[in-house]
Design a protein around this motif. Sequence first.
Motif, PDB file in Angstrom:
ATOM      1  N   SER A 109       0.836  -1.209   0.000  1.00 42.83           N
ATOM      2  CA  SER A 109       0.000   0.000   0.000  1.00 42.83           C
ATOM      3  C   SER A 109       0.863   1.248   0.000  1.00 42.83           C
ATOM      4  O   SER A 109       0.539   2.250  -0.651  1.00 42.83           O
ATOM      5  CB  SER A 109      -0.931   0.004   1.215  1.00 42.83           C
ATOM      6  N   ARG A 110       1.959   1.182   0.718  1.00 47.93           N
ATOM      7  CA  ARG A 110       2.879   2.322   0.719  1.00 47.93           C
ATOM      8  C   ARG A 110       3.467   2.536  -0.671  1.00 47.93           C
ATOM      9  O   ARG A 110       3.607   3.678  -1.130  1.00 47.93           O
ATOM     10  CB  ARG A 110       3.997   2.096   1.737  1.00 47.93           C
ATOM     11  N   GLY A 111       3.799   1.445  -1.366  1.00 49.82           N
ATOM     12  CA  GLY A 111       4.305   1.568  -2.724  1.00 49.82           C
ATOM     13  C   GLY A 111       3.308   2.257  -3.641  1.00 49.82           C
ATOM     14  O   GLY A 111       3.673   3.090  -4.474  1.00 49.82           O
ATOM     15  N   ILE A 112       2.033   1.927  -3.480  1.00 45.74           N
ATOM     16  CA  ILE A 112       0.972   2.565  -4.269  1.00 45.74           C
ATOM     17  C   ILE A 112       0.920   4.064  -3.971  1.00 45.74           C
ATOM     18  O   ILE A 112       0.826   4.895  -4.876  1.00 45.74           O
ATOM     19  CB  ILE A 112      -0.386   1.901  -3.957  1.00 45.74           C
ATOM     20  N   ALA A 113       1.005   4.412  -2.693  1.00 48.36           N
ATOM     21  CA  ALA A 113       0.961   5.821  -2.293  1.00 48.36           C
ATOM     22  C   ALA A 113       2.167   6.592  -2.840  1.00 48.36           C
ATOM     23  O   ALA A 113       2.040   7.750  -3.260  1.00 48.36           O
ATOM     24  CB  ALA A 113       0.904   5.932  -0.774  1.00 48.36           C
ATOM     25  N   PRO A 154      17.676  -3.755  -1.784  1.00 50.05           N
ATOM     26  CA  PRO A 154      17.828  -4.895  -0.886  1.00 50.05           C
ATOM     27  C   PRO A 154      16.574  -5.766  -0.853  1.00 50.05           C
ATOM     28  O   PRO A 154      15.573  -5.464  -1.508  1.00 50.05           O
ATOM     29  CB  PRO A 154      18.045  -4.220   0.471  1.00 50.05           C
ATOM     30  N   TRP A 155      16.629  -6.823  -0.036  1.00 50.40           N
ATOM     31  CA  TRP A 155      15.519  -7.773   0.037  1.00 50.40           C
ATOM     32  C   TRP A 155      14.502  -7.428   1.118  1.00 50.40           C
ATOM     33  O   TRP A 155      13.401  -7.969   1.130  1.00 50.40           O
ATOM     34  CB  TRP A 155      16.044  -9.188   0.289  1.00 50.40           C
ATOM     35  N   ALA A 160       8.541  -1.314  -1.493  1.00 48.54           N
ATOM     36  CA  ALA A 160       8.644   0.108  -1.164  1.00 48.54           C
ATOM     37  C   ALA A 160       9.962   0.728  -1.615  1.00 48.54           C
ATOM     38  O   ALA A 160       9.975   1.809  -2.220  1.00 48.54           O
ATOM     39  CB  ALA A 160       8.448   0.314   0.337  1.00 48.54           C
ATOM     40  N   ILE A 161      11.090   0.071  -1.328  1.00 45.61           N
ATOM     41  CA  ILE A 161      12.379   0.685  -1.662  1.00 45.61           C
ATOM     42  C   ILE A 161      12.585   0.813  -3.171  1.00 45.61           C
ATOM     43  O   ILE A 161      12.963   1.890  -3.658  1.00 45.61           O
ATOM     44  CB  ILE A 161      13.549  -0.044  -0.968  1.00 45.61           C
ATOM     45  N   PRO A 162      12.339  -0.245  -3.975  1.00 44.49           N
ATOM     46  CA  PRO A 162      12.452  -0.030  -5.424  1.00 44.49           C
ATOM     47  C   PRO A 162      11.553   1.098  -5.940  1.00 44.49           C
ATOM     48  O   PRO A 162      11.993   1.911  -6.762  1.00 44.49           O
ATOM     49  CB  PRO A 162      12.024  -1.387  -6.002  1.00 44.49           C
ATOM     50  N   ARG A 467      19.524  12.562   0.220  1.00 45.46           N
ATOM     51  CA  ARG A 467      18.267  12.149   0.824  1.00 45.46           C
ATOM     52  C   ARG A 467      17.336  11.571  -0.235  1.00 45.46           C
ATOM     53  O   ARG A 467      17.376  11.962  -1.394  1.00 45.46           O
ATOM     54  CB  ARG A 467      17.590  13.337   1.532  1.00 45.46           C
ATOM     55  N   GLU A 468      16.503  10.632   0.212  1.00 43.79           N
ATOM     56  CA  GLU A 468      15.496  10.022  -0.641  1.00 43.79           C
ATOM     57  C   GLU A 468      14.105  10.458  -0.199  1.00 43.79           C
ATOM     58  O   GLU A 468      13.917  10.978   0.887  1.00 43.79           O
ATOM     59  CB  GLU A 468      15.589   8.495  -0.566  1.00 43.79           C
TER      60      GLU A 468
END
Length: 488
Positions: A109-113, A154-155, A160-162, A467-468
């Motif tokens: 869900s965070r990836g969608i946001a 990373p795994w 979210a990270i990608p 920063r990201e």
Amino acid sequence: MKTTIDTKTYSNYINNKWRESVSQKTITSINPANKEVVGYVQDSTEDELNQAVEAADNAKKEWRKLGQSARGQLLFKVANILESKLDEIAESMTKEMGKTLPEAKGETSRGIAILRYYGGEGMRKDGDVIPSTDKDALMFTKRTPLGVVGVITPWNFPVAIPIWKIAPALVYGNTIVFKPASEAAVTAAKVVECFAEAGFPKGVLNFVTGAGSTIGQGLADHPKLNGITFTGSESIGQRVARAASAAGIKYQLEMGGKNPVIVAKDANLEQAVEAVISGGFRSSGQKCTASSRVIVETAIYDEFKQKLIEATEKINIGNGVEEGIWMGPCASESQFNTFKKYVEKGKQEGARLVHGGEVLTGEQYDNGFFVTPAIFDEVTSEMVIAQEEVFGPFIALIRAEDLGEAIELANNTRFGLSASIFTSNISSIMEFIDEIEAGLVRINAESAGVELQAPFGGMKASSSGSREQGEAAKEFYTAIKTVFIKGS
């Protein structure tokens, strides 16, 4: 909950085509809860990497010309597709790296946001008008993309990270070559399928799996790369930095932490205990922002320790796809062995293991990498277990006489990613904010976690300084071009 086992073989995605590696070799993804096969990904060669970079390089000019608004609209399409596949991708994540299904759904869900946030960037400004000393001139800045950006992830957060790297890179006009960690590459492939379905132009997003020594290092060394973003271990990050620096390209590194939590004598202990357990043991402690050092003032040390142990004993450990499970297994045999190594190291150093640190056995545990959360007492700041990142459910309790000593102990590490304090004293809060050496500072909240619209990154060995996320991502993925216009 009954789950299906997907043993599909996933290909590389190069120039908008799914391709198997010429090596004819694959890497097997294993479920850490039961060692069942989740799927297979390509064990790619340098040739496939070169094809991916070439495709991205050929696509960068037309992708830049498409315009920021149109690029943002494509990210909105990806968000909708990912949302339609949320349950499937979350289950894949749980089976591939072990975090519980509610956590996996939350991450997806965070990836969608994130996609929708950066989709909105398509309609936001990309420069500023600046007054000129010449009253008849117009001077302004505009943002220009870097070009081809390498993305190495990373795994532990395979969605979210990608996405928090790829989405801003794309909307600001860059093309991508994406190399995920092999341990979570099946989930990463499912995310890439969402981008493929959205209809990006050829070569804009390319996906190559394989060994870090071949694909990761090869990407960092590639002469056609214009920037690289990496999240992972400190040792690999340093190698990426050396390669990027030698090539003269922009690089961004996030390399973990040894994150402190200070519990002051005036803290709400119930709140602090709950946050320390969540920050230290959620995702089996496998977060770069996980709480790993808990520095407690002497006046409330024993009471806090007892409450922490009692709460930890209630944690339900098991296969993350099952209902009611609070903590899953270590993500791999490697992480399992690392955890055991640090438990033994703590004992050897003279720290006292007051809870857990055991390998779980029995029918539901024997085929997986299950451990009980470890809590060490009588830890000193010089011990290895207080200095090195364990990346597992592992907490080192350290005693401090007062706030000044607690902050000094908190800063006694080469890392500086996140830090938190529990106190009801506003003066203590202000002192902590000013003195702590960390990029993410949290007050009366766990050390783990950052909101997608806020800058994220660390100090010292945790980061390359950039920063990201949020608007800060624009600073890395673009360069500033200053324009001066005067009539003829």
